[in-house]
Design an enzyme around this catalytic site. Structure first.
Site, short mmCIF file in Angstrom:
data_model
loop_
_atom_site.label_atom_id
_atom_site.label_comp_id
_atom_site.label_asym_id
_atom_site.label_seq_id
_atom_site.Cartn_x
_atom_site.Cartn_y
_atom_site.Cartn_z
N CYS A 7 28.87 9.95 -13.85
CA CYS A 7 28.73 10.62 -15.12
C CYS A 7 27.53 10.21 -15.98
O CYS A 7 27.35 8.88 -15.84
CB CYS A 7 29.92 11.04 -15.76
SG CYS A 7 29.74 12.53 -17.01
N ASP A 126 41.15 10.20 -19.11
CA ASP A 126 40.40 9.16 -20.05
C ASP A 126 41.16 8.78 -20.94
O ASP A 126 42.22 9.12 -21.59
CB ASP A 126 39.05 10.02 -20.37
CG ASP A 126 38.02 9.04 -20.51
OD1 ASP A 126 38.26 7.65 -20.43
OD2 ASP A 126 36.94 9.46 -21.12
#
Length: 203
Positions: A7, A126
């Site tokens: 990412c 996360d």
């Protein structure tokens, strides 16, 4: 092999390097406050350069629907990733596969969201860090992820030197890395990407 998304891609060269080392997906950040944010022209150029079978994922944080629609009008994203407080109704309104990010500290944070986001393609876990919407470089205490009938993607503080342990403990469907393979925010270190992906072999 555990699947991997890299990412925070901001340059074509980094996207192609990620594809070459075996990343299954690359993430493009459409959140202006992020140091990894991309413009629409940048995103279009990156997506057009991707080889077949590498997915493009667009990351949004509490964006207005109209802003997301403008991105989709310009960029043929494969998957949407919602990293903020978006409701399930909001996530599904765009008619694209989506991932919902859960900012977690323990297994208890998974219960209700699995029901709320029942049609998400997957849930990305996360670390819950105040003031951060991902990319903090901090990890949470891993635990064996339950079988909830939905792919669970592990993120948060992953690097080449800890991703094998994270996988052994959590047994995720996939992993997501950003800061762990960077020279600086938004600029990837190609050697670190090679080392990271190499650690996924055999799982």
């Amino acid at each position: 092999m555990i699947r991997a998304k890299i990412c925070g891609i901001t340059h074509v060269g980094d996207a192609l390097a990620a594809a070459r080392v075996g990343a299954d997906a690359i993430g493009l950040v459409f959140y202006e406050k992020s140091p990894r944010a991309v413009t629409l022209p940048q995103a279009r150029e990156i997506i057009q350069a991707l080889p077949p079978f590498v997915s493009s994922v667009g990351l949004f944080v509490n964006a207005e629907a109209s802003a997301i629609e403008r991105v989709l009008d310009s960029c043929p994203l494969d998957i949407l990733q919602f990293h903020g407080d978006e409701s399930s109704d909001f996530c599904r309104r765009f008619g694209r596969p989506y991932l919902k990010v859960l900012r977690v500290s323990g297994e208890e944070d998974l219960r209700r969201p699995v029901d709320d986001y029942f049609d998400a393609q997957g849930l990305l876990l996360d670390c819950a860090v105040a003031g951060h919407w991902g990319g903090s470089g901090q990890s949470f205490a891993w635990w064996k992820l339950p079988d909830l009938g939905k792919p669970l993607i592990l993120a948060g503080g992953l690097r080449a030197d800890n991703v094998q342990e994270a996988i052994r403990v959590a047994c995720p469907y996939a992993v997501d890395v950003s800061s762990g393979v960077e020279q600086s925010p938004g600029i990837k270190d190609h050697d670190k990407m090679v080392q990271f992906i190499a650690q996924l072999q055999g799982f």
